[in-house]
Design an enzyme around this catalytic site. Structure first.
Site, short mmCIF file in Angstrom:
data_model
loop_
_atom_site.label_atom_id
_atom_site.label_comp_id
_atom_site.label_asym_id
_atom_site.label_seq_id
_atom_site.Cartn_x
_atom_site.Cartn_y
_atom_site.Cartn_z
CE LYS A 212 -1.98 -1.25 3.96
NZ LYS A 212 -1.32 -2.53 4.24
NE ARG B 108 -4.83 -1.53 9.91
CZ ARG B 108 -3.69 -1.12 9.34
NH1 ARG B 108 -3.61 0.07 8.83
NH2 ARG B 108 -2.67 -1.92 9.29
NE ARG C 48 5.85 -0.36 10.23
CZ ARG C 48 4.76 -0.50 9.49
NH1 ARG C 48 4.69 0.11 8.31
NH2 ARG C 48 3.76 -1.21 9.91
NE ARG D 270 2.06 -5.15 11.00
CZ ARG D 270 3.21 -4.96 10.36
NH1 ARG D 270 4.34 -5.39 10.90
NH2 ARG D 270 3.24 -4.33 9.21
NE ARG E 143 7.78 -2.36 6.17
CZ ARG E 143 6.48 -2.29 6.35
NH1 ARG E 143 5.72 -1.73 5.44
NH2 ARG E 143 5.93 -2.81 7.42
#
Ligand code: AP5
Ligand code: MG
Length: 218
Positions: A14, A88, A161, A172, A127
């Protein structure tokens, strides 16, 4: 003005696609995840309150994120909004509908980015992002050209993160399937849903999103 939602699980791409749309179409990215991380970094009371919830991978309250979105929608403008990671939950989706209606705007497309869980684990654990300009990278699929140096702004401040670990990712994903995936049916019935293959290469996904946007742009 075209307003869209990018809907998909953690690591679907996203943020990566939203940044392209900001560059190429002058749209405004509204990422509630980024807003919450900014609140944490600047040490606000709300930021301190959500830090634990976020690092565990749970959702923060509807009230907090709806407040953030309302504030940003009122204070930013551009060639339409890209809602990234919002809504969400069903109450968040209803709130967004009401906010758009109140300002005489429409929701033009909801783009579901489909990626299987196995690929998501690889994407999340590899990431890293530039702490200065926010460019998103990946150890294997999108490394920086020069190790440790951002391709876009030249910064050496690379960040990972706190919630990008396998344990938080499990939470998640469960949160996504339990609370967010019902939005796929919600927007399908509203006639707004389109789906792209989030497993394709970054530029190919961008091409699929362009086709959808060209069809709905006003
Ligand atoms: P948020 O920041 O929104 O995180 P997320 O939804 O878990 O999504 P990510 O940002 O992890 O993934 P992405 O889809 O943006 O993927 P990216 O482009 O970076 O939310 C974080 C937390 O904040 C939540 O857990 C919750 O606590 C809270 N929160 C936020 N919004 C909330 C809300 N509305 N309500 C309640 N709580 C909220 O890509 C990932 C990696 O894959 C990168 O390394 C990238 O280079 C790579 N990649 C991307 N596309 C491709 C591709 N096509 N092929 C190969 N690699 C790719
Ligand atoms: Mg993101």
């Amino acid at each position: 003005m075209t307003n869209i939602i990018l809907l998909g699980p953690p690591g679907a791409g996203k943020g990566t696609q939203a940044r392209k749309l900001v560059d190429e179409r002058n749209m405004v990215q509204l990422s509630t995840g980024d807003m919450l991380r900014e609140a944490m970094a600047s040490g606000t009371e709300m930021g301190q309150k959500v830090a634990g919830v976020m690092s565990r991978g749970e959702l923060v309250t509807d009230e907090i994120v709806i407040g953030l979105i309302e504030e940003k929608m009122a204070s930013t403008s551009g060639n339409g909004f890209i809602f990234d990671g919002f809504p969400r939950t069903l109450p968040q989706a209803d709130a967004l509908g009401a906010l758009l209606a109140k300002t005489g705007q429409t929701l033009d497309a909801v783009i579901e980015m489909r990626v299987d869980d196995e690929a998501l684990v690889k994407r999340i654990t590899g990431r890293f992002t530039c702490g200065n300009c926010g460019e998103v990278y990946h150890d294997e699929t999108k490394p920086t050209k020069v190790a440790g140096t951002c391709d876009v702004c030249g910064s050496h401040d690379m960040k990972r993160r706190a919630d990008d670990n396998e344990d938080s990712l499990k939470t998640r994903l469960m949160e996504y399937y339990k609370k967010t995936s019902p939005l796929i049916g919600y927007y399908y019935h509203a006639g707004a849903l389109s789906t792209v293959d989030g497993l394709a290469e970054i530029d190919e996904v961008a091409g699929q999103i362009d086709t959808i946007l060209d069809a709905v742009s006003k």
